[in-house]
Design an enzyme around this catalytic site. Structure first.
Site, PDB file in Angstrom:
ATOM      1  N   SER A   1      16.753  -6.020   9.053  1.00  0.00           N
ATOM      2  CA  SER A   1      18.043  -5.916   9.734  1.00  0.00           C
ATOM      3  C   SER A   1      18.856  -4.750   9.176  1.00  0.00           C
ATOM      4  O   SER A   1      19.640  -4.130   9.893  1.00  0.00           O
ATOM      5  CB  SER A   1      18.833  -7.220   9.596  1.00  0.00           C
ATOM      6  OG  SER A   1      19.249  -7.431   8.265  1.00  0.00           O
ATOM      7  N   SER A   2      18.657  -4.431   7.902  1.00  0.00           N
ATOM      8  CA  SER A   2      19.448  -3.347   7.293  1.00  0.00           C
ATOM      9  C   SER A   2      19.052  -1.994   7.884  1.00  0.00           C
ATOM     10  O   SER A   2      19.919  -1.201   8.242  1.00  0.00           O
ATOM     11  CB  SER A   2      19.309  -3.351   5.771  1.00  0.00           C
ATOM     12  OG  SER A   2      17.968  -3.166   5.366  1.00  0.00           O
TER      13      SER A   2
ATOM     14  N   ASP B   1      10.718   0.973   6.565  1.00  0.00           N
ATOM     15  CA  ASP B   1      11.625   0.289   7.486  1.00  0.00           C
ATOM     16  C   ASP B   1      12.299   1.251   8.451  1.00  0.00           C
ATOM     17  O   ASP B   1      12.349   1.013   9.664  1.00  0.00           O
ATOM     18  CB  ASP B   1      12.722  -0.453   6.712  1.00  0.00           C
ATOM     19  CG  ASP B   1      12.148  -1.534   5.815  1.00  0.00           C
ATOM     20  OD1 ASP B   1      10.926  -1.767   5.875  1.00  0.00           O
ATOM     21  OD2 ASP B   1      12.927  -2.134   5.045  1.00  0.00           O
TER      22      ASP B   1
ATOM     23  N   SER C   1      31.718  -5.672  13.183  1.00  0.00           N
ATOM     24  CA  SER C   1      30.440  -6.330  13.480  1.00  0.00           C
ATOM     25  C   SER C   1      30.697  -7.757  13.908  1.00  0.00           C
ATOM     26  O   SER C   1      31.590  -8.426  13.371  1.00  0.00           O
ATOM     27  CB  SER C   1      29.530  -6.329  12.252  1.00  0.00           C
ATOM     28  OG  SER C   1      28.361  -7.087  12.540  1.00  0.00           O
TER      29      SER C   1
ATOM     30  N   TYR D   1       8.081  -7.329  -7.928  1.00  0.00           N
ATOM     31  CA  TYR D   1       7.769  -6.068  -7.234  1.00  0.00           C
ATOM     32  C   TYR D   1       7.546  -4.960  -8.276  1.00  0.00           C
ATOM     33  O   TYR D   1       6.550  -4.237  -8.236  1.00  0.00           O
ATOM     34  CB  TYR D   1       8.925  -5.711  -6.293  1.00  0.00           C
ATOM     35  CG  TYR D   1       8.767  -4.409  -5.544  1.00  0.00           C
ATOM     36  CD1 TYR D   1       8.016  -4.357  -4.376  1.00  0.00           C
ATOM     37  CD2 TYR D   1       9.371  -3.243  -5.998  1.00  0.00           C
ATOM     38  CE1 TYR D   1       7.868  -3.163  -3.677  1.00  0.00           C
ATOM     39  CE2 TYR D   1       9.232  -2.046  -5.315  1.00  0.00           C
ATOM     40  CZ  TYR D   1       8.487  -2.009  -4.157  1.00  0.00           C
ATOM     41  OH  TYR D   1       8.348  -0.821  -3.470  1.00  0.00           O
TER      42      TYR D   1
ATOM     43  N   THR E   1       0.830  -1.204   0.000  1.00  0.00           N
ATOM     44  CA  THR E   1       0.000   0.000   0.000  1.00  0.00           C
ATOM     45  C   THR E   1       0.868   1.259   0.000  1.00  0.00           C
ATOM     46  O   THR E   1       0.409   2.319  -0.401  1.00  0.00           O
ATOM     47  CB  THR E   1      -0.888   0.031   1.258  1.00  0.00           C
ATOM     48  OG1 THR E   1      -0.068  -0.345   2.373  1.00  0.00           O
ATOM     49  CG2 THR E   1      -2.039  -0.961   1.139  1.00  0.00           C
TER      50      THR E   1
ATOM     51  N   GLY F   1      17.998 -10.799   6.274  1.00  0.00           N
ATOM     52  CA  GLY F   1      17.447 -11.360   5.051  1.00  0.00           C
ATOM     53  C   GLY F   1      16.134 -12.092   5.274  1.00  0.00           C
ATOM     54  O   GLY F   1      15.703 -12.871   4.429  1.00  0.00           O
TER      55      GLY F   1
HETATM   56  P1  ADP Z   1      16.651  -7.390   5.715  1.00  0.00           P
HETATM   57  O1  ADP Z   1      16.756  -5.917   5.933  1.00  0.00           O
HETATM   58  O2  ADP Z   1      15.260  -7.825   5.343  1.00  0.00           O
HETATM   59  O3  ADP Z   1      17.187  -8.213   6.845  1.00  0.00           O
HETATM   60  P2  ADP Z   1      18.484  -6.779   3.607  1.00  0.00           P
HETATM   61  O4  ADP Z   1      18.945  -7.531   2.433  1.00  0.00           O
HETATM   62  O5  ADP Z   1      17.840  -5.458   3.392  1.00  0.00           O
HETATM   63  O6  ADP Z   1      17.538  -7.754   4.443  1.00  0.00           O
HETATM   64  O7  ADP Z   1      19.712  -6.528   4.584  1.00  0.00           O
HETATM   65  C1  ADP Z   1      20.560  -7.587   4.961  1.00  0.00           C
HETATM   66  C2  ADP Z   1      22.013  -7.126   4.889  1.00  0.00           C
HETATM   67  O8  ADP Z   1      22.278  -6.224   5.984  1.00  0.00           O
HETATM   68  C3  ADP Z   1      23.006  -8.235   5.061  1.00  0.00           C
HETATM   69  O9  ADP Z   1      23.285  -8.845   3.823  1.00  0.00           O
HETATM   70  C4  ADP Z   1      24.227  -7.493   5.599  1.00  0.00           C
HETATM   71  O10 ADP Z   1      24.935  -6.841   4.556  1.00  0.00           O
HETATM   72  C5  ADP Z   1      23.594  -6.426   6.452  1.00  0.00           C
HETATM   73  N1  ADP Z   1      23.534  -6.849   7.845  1.00  0.00           N
HETATM   74  C6  ADP Z   1      22.455  -7.298   8.532  1.00  0.00           C
HETATM   75  N2  ADP Z   1      22.783  -7.566   9.838  1.00  0.00           N
HETATM   76  C7  ADP Z   1      24.101  -7.264   9.962  1.00  0.00           C
HETATM   77  C8  ADP Z   1      25.039  -7.300  11.045  1.00  0.00           C
HETATM   78  N3  ADP Z   1      24.698  -7.716  12.256  1.00  0.00           N
HETATM   79  N4  ADP Z   1      26.307  -6.914  10.798  1.00  0.00           N
HETATM   80  C9  ADP Z   1      26.673  -6.490   9.576  1.00  0.00           C
HETATM   81  N5  ADP Z   1      25.847  -6.438   8.531  1.00  0.00           N
HETATM   82  C10 ADP Z   1      24.578  -6.815   8.702  1.00  0.00           C
HETATM   83 MG    MG Z   2      16.404  -4.424   4.478  1.00  0.00          MG
END
Ligand code: ADP
Ligand code: MG
Length: 380
Positions: free
Chosen positions: A130-131, A175, A74, A227, A44, A125
């Site tokens: 997480s990003s 996000d 990290s 998408y 949406t 992922g």
């Molecule tokens: P999502 O945001 O859905 O988890 P994305 O593909 O947008 O998936 O982001 C994932 C990427 O973020 C990973 O491939 C890595 O590059 C980075 N990432 C995620 N967590 C960490 C971490 N703890 N340390 C370093 N890089 C990370």
């Molecule tokens: Mg992401």
């Protein structure tokens, strides 16, 4: 300073330890930013409609101090360090951090180099963002170190700029807004037209409920191309209806073309479901949103065609084992599903989801119990 989330505080103790080991000194501060799920309101956002994320109790935590060069550490993948004399051209995972520094400078918030030690338990992922958690923790850390007090809406725009223009991932504002702006015990209703927001009570435990997040661990097949195709369908449908965005389509609008008609129906009904979900939550019932979640899934599966066998398996198994509602969450074609369950039934439903995946020879899903946690904050 508000009390940090207990999980963020635990992760911060690890980040602190890692910082000291890595750099031989103490960090100046520690900041945390969560991942998120979208409770309802899928696809949406680019139709200028409504979304409703909440922050997960999983955080990226950044321990940081000013320095004369950039050092990013990290604990990810067994521990990795990236050193850079300048923030230009940093690649791999550290691009998310360097990108934030770049975007802050571009936006007029000058930041110098820093040492950062990151520790995150946001599954990566899995569609749980997480990003954005990395970006938002980094943004708060650099703002704190270099004395900028950035409005959270503006901060979300800066973090998104980092992801779009530095990392090169074309994501919306959802996000970063969720990570920075969600509040504990609430889902955040957001109007993607003007980014106006309302915190809606979402107190699962008060009703003896729990939210399961089911990471299907399946690859995102064709996600990018599909998408783009959905966006193009929406644009075409809007043109045919003579509205700028499907947000403005009349509720009873129909189109002759079957595919476009189904895309339209998903967007129009999904926007209404977000409004209904907010209304039910505001009336004081969390259990009452179960049917809306399940209807949302059916709409994504049948009309918008963005589900997958793994997501359908998880949703069907959860509902079959007594979940009050369940749906895939995020962009689709993989990633995670959510299921609203009686807390006491959570183990049984988790087992049913795992069993169903095994019976269909699908990857074993990972199941987490979530609550609506605190948005990004300084831990110490
Ligand atoms: P999502 O945001 O859905 O988890 P994305 O593909 O947008 O998936 O982001 C994932 C990427 O973020 C990973 O491939 C890595 O590059 C980075 N990432 C995620 N967590 C960490 C971490 N703890 N340390 C370093 N890089 C990370
Ligand atoms: Mg992401």
């Amino acid at each position: 300073m508000p009390t940090p989330d207990p999980n963020a505080a635990e992760l911060a103790a690890i980040a602190d330890e890692v910082f000291r080991t890595q750099y031989g000194s103490a960090p100046e501060g520690i900041w945390a930013a969560p991942g998120r799920v979208n409770l309802i309101g899928e696809h949406t956002d680019y139709n200028e409609g409504f979304v409703m994320p909440f922050a997960l109790p999983f955080y990226a935590v950044a321990a940081a101090a000013k320095s004369d060069t950039w050092e990013f550490h990290s604990t990810y993948g067994g521990g990795q360090i990236v050193r850079a004399d300048s923030i230009d051209g940093v690649e791999g995972w550290a691009a998310y951090l360097a990108g934030v520094a770049w975007a802050m400078n571009e936006s007029g918030y000058e930041v110098g180099p820093a040492r950062i030690a990151l520790h995150s338990d946001v599954p990566h992922g899995a569609g749980l963002s997480s990003s954005a958690a990395l970006e938002c923790a980094t943004l708060l850390a650099l703002s704190g170190l270099y004395g900028h007090d950035i409005d959270r809406t503006e901060a979300a725009r800066i973090a998104r700029k980092a992801e779009n223009e530095y990392v090169g991932a074309p994501t919306g504002i959802l996000d970063q807004s969720a990570s920075l702006l969600c509040t504990e015990g609430h889902a955040m209703f957001m109007d993607c037209r003007d980014l106006s927001r309302e915190q809606v009570p979402f107190r699962l435990a008060d009703e003896g409920l729990a939210m399961l997040v089911i990471d299907t661990d399946a690859p995102h097949r064709h996600a990018d191309g599909e998408y783009a195709a959905r966006r193009a369908d929406c644009e075409q449908a809007a043109r045919l209806l003579d509205v700028e965005f499907l947000r403005d389509a009349p509720v009873d609008a129909t189109l002759e073309d079957d595919r476009l008609n189904r895309r339209l129906r998903h967007i129009v009904t999904e926007n209404q479901r977000v409004l209904d979900t907010a209304a039910v939550l505001k009336s004081g019932s969390v259990a009452g949103i179960g049917e809306l979640l399940t209807a949302s899934h059916a709409s994504m599966r049948d009309d918008y065609e963005i589900s997958s066998v793994e997501l359908d398996s998880a949703v069907d198994a959860a509902l079959g084992a007594g979940a009050l509602g369940a749906r895939m969450t995020g962009g689709g074609f993989g990633g995670s599903a959510i299921a609203l369950v009686e807390a006491s039934a959570a183990p049984k439903i988790e087992a049913a989801v795992i069993e169903a995946a095994a019976a269909a020879s699908l990857p074993t899903p990972r199941v987490f119990v979530a609550r609506a946690a605190q948005g990004a904050h300084r831990v110490r």
